[in-house]
Write an enzyme that holds these catalytic residues in place. Sequence first.
Site, short mmCIF file in Angstrom:
data_model
loop_
_atom_site.label_atom_id
_atom_site.label_comp_id
_atom_site.label_asym_id
_atom_site.label_seq_id
_atom_site.Cartn_x
_atom_site.Cartn_y
_atom_site.Cartn_z
N LYS A 74 -0.48 -22.79 22.86
CA LYS A 74 0.71 -21.97 22.51
C LYS A 74 1.46 -21.94 24.23
CE LYS A 74 -0.39 -19.05 18.96
NZ LYS A 74 0.37 -19.42 17.93
N LYS B 75 -5.83 -18.72 5.36
CA LYS B 75 -6.52 -18.62 6.58
C LYS B 75 -6.31 -17.41 7.49
CE LYS B 75 -5.21 -20.74 10.43
NZ LYS B 75 -4.27 -20.25 11.05
N GLU C 36 3.20 -25.82 20.57
CA GLU C 36 3.85 -24.62 20.36
C GLU C 36 4.38 -24.14 21.56
OE1 GLU C 36 2.78 -21.95 16.72
OE2 GLU C 36 1.05 -22.31 17.78
N ARG D 99 0.85 -1.20 0.10
CA ARG D 99 -0.07 0.17 -0.01
C ARG D 99 0.96 1.34 -0.03
NH1 ARG D 99 -4.52 -0.20 4.65
NH2 ARG D 99 -2.70 -1.34 5.41
N ASP E 17 -7.97 -20.51 15.26
CA ASP E 17 -6.59 -20.49 14.74
C ASP E 17 -5.88 -21.76 14.19
OD1 ASP E 17 -4.22 -18.75 13.88
OD2 ASP E 17 -3.10 -19.55 15.83
N HIS F 290 -6.03 -26.68 10.91
CA HIS F 290 -4.82 -27.54 10.67
C HIS F 290 -5.05 -28.84 11.39
CE1 HIS F 290 -2.91 -24.09 9.42
NE2 HIS F 290 -2.48 -23.68 10.57
C1 BG6 Z 1 -0.58 -20.64 11.87
C2 BG6 Z 1 -1.17 -19.97 13.05
O1 BG6 Z 1 -1.71 -21.04 10.94
O2 BG6 Z 1 0.13 -21.84 12.04
C3 BG6 Z 1 -0.12 -19.72 13.93
O3 BG6 Z 1 -1.82 -18.92 12.69
C4 BG6 Z 1 0.67 -20.97 14.25
O4 BG6 Z 1 -0.60 -19.10 15.31
C5 BG6 Z 1 1.20 -21.45 12.89
O5 BG6 Z 1 1.78 -20.39 14.99
C6 BG6 Z 1 1.78 -22.95 13.36
O6 BG6 Z 1 2.42 -23.39 11.92
P1 BG6 Z 1 3.78 -24.36 12.16
O7 BG6 Z 1 3.93 -24.58 10.71
O8 BG6 Z 1 5.08 -23.39 12.62
O9 BG6 Z 1 3.50 -25.07 13.10
#
Ligand code: BG6
Length: 484
Positions: free
Chosen positions: A335, A143, A211, A47, A230, A235
């Site tokens: 997390k 997403k 994570e 932008r 999320d 996933h």
């Molecule tokens: C993303 C989420 O889709 O996937 C994040 O928005 C997350 O919050 C991430 O940290 C995790 O992906 P990966 O491949 O690092 O496990």
Amino acid sequence: MATTQPFDMVLFGATGDLVMRKILPALFEAHRAGSLHADGRIVALGRQHGTRDDYLAQVRDRALPHIKSAAADWDAFVARLAYLKLDADRDDDFRALAQCAGRRDGRVTVCYLATAPRLFSAICARLAAVGLNHADVRVVLEKPLGHDLSSSGKINAEVSQHFSESQIYRIDHYLGKESVQNLMAVRFGNVLFEPLWRREWVDHVQITIAEELGVEGRGDFYDRTGALRDMVQNHVLQLLCMVAMEPPPSLSADAVRDEKLKVLQALRPFGADDLQRCVVRGQYRAGVSEGQPVPGYRDEPNVARDSRTETFVALRADIVNWRWSGVPFYLRTGKRLPERLAEIVVSFRDVPLNLFQRPHSVQPTNRLVIRLQPDESISLHMLGKEPGEGMRLQPTVLNLDLHSASKRRRADAYERLLLDVIHGRLGLFMRRDELAAAWRWVEPILAAWDRDEAAPRPYVAGSWGPASSNALLSRGGASWHEEI
Ligand code: BG6
């Protein structure tokens, strides 16, 4: 890997984090591996007014550090990059884009929408208005695609006014991970597992995406989103589909997606009573991560001090069909957990008669562990004889180590998926009906949490989440894999 056809990769949101941390590094790796056609251009849209050199300076600072291999080919890679100023509200800017990335025979145009989803509809309408929705244009939607069933349905309906379903690539990068594909290979390329892959022999399945990271400067986005939207809605459910789906009649995109859809449709909907028993939501408090003290979620920047957003979810899902009825699928993500770990564990039932002495700690006997992160592997946990006198059993592991099994370079998930888009392969992208089915299933949980005044259960950063997550499994006589 075959080289792609000539392409324009148009990046909306090109100054954003996703483009800098994932998309440009993935395109660089594809370039370095020789997978991109020499006439493949990347058109970055931002932008801000600014020159291409300004943009390249940003790319050097923000994308280059995410590149694992030595960046020797960097100059040749950035020669592919053009920068164009584009305001998503301005028709003129879209006309300029159409001039830059106009239709040419044999050339595909990929429009990657790495922007807030509220812009998807407007961007697609403006692309169509300048003719950038012809048959050789593909649009990639990142997403989160909506906030709930109705907002996601609205976006999909609006996008589909301008693009056909076969032009729409809804990305879930977990499907691009090598071990997820390997799960398909192991299941459907061998006779060994398929006869056992059912309620008669499987005790339960666990899927964990843990994570160590907290919300990493994304407090504003995360506080409106939470772990269910999320991670679980996309996933985690996609992984569940890969474990639970029936063998497809072919590997065509729709054959695979039809089978995944059936799994989502067979998920038992949550009733009000199940939610207390089957779903745990947690939120991290201050603790220690990677040896360093870290703040609690509510003290993260741009997070409400009284936030009720969940940073952890554990739940029991049930798939009501002939194959899986009665088999719990325990799903967990969060997390600020102790480690970065993504794995699927299929726990098989015990032998009907125990003839041998065996260690008490080994419960259950056989587990197939599909590890996606941090390393990629598939291992089968079994019992063998302890050497020496007597007939005592000991645990042993058959390891299908994906790294040493092949010397070939492994493309990262985004690289693989971006190449799939350029090649026109839709199999690893979510179809509209899959997405709707996934939203439909999580909605009762979202609605119940909305009504619930209680805060999520606290857990200390660096722990495996609230204690009730363990109770969820122990009620079914199981424990999370890391505790076995
Ligand atoms: C993303 C989420 O889709 O996937 C994040 O928005 C997350 O919050 C991430 O940290 C995790 O992906 P990966 O491949 O690092 O496990």
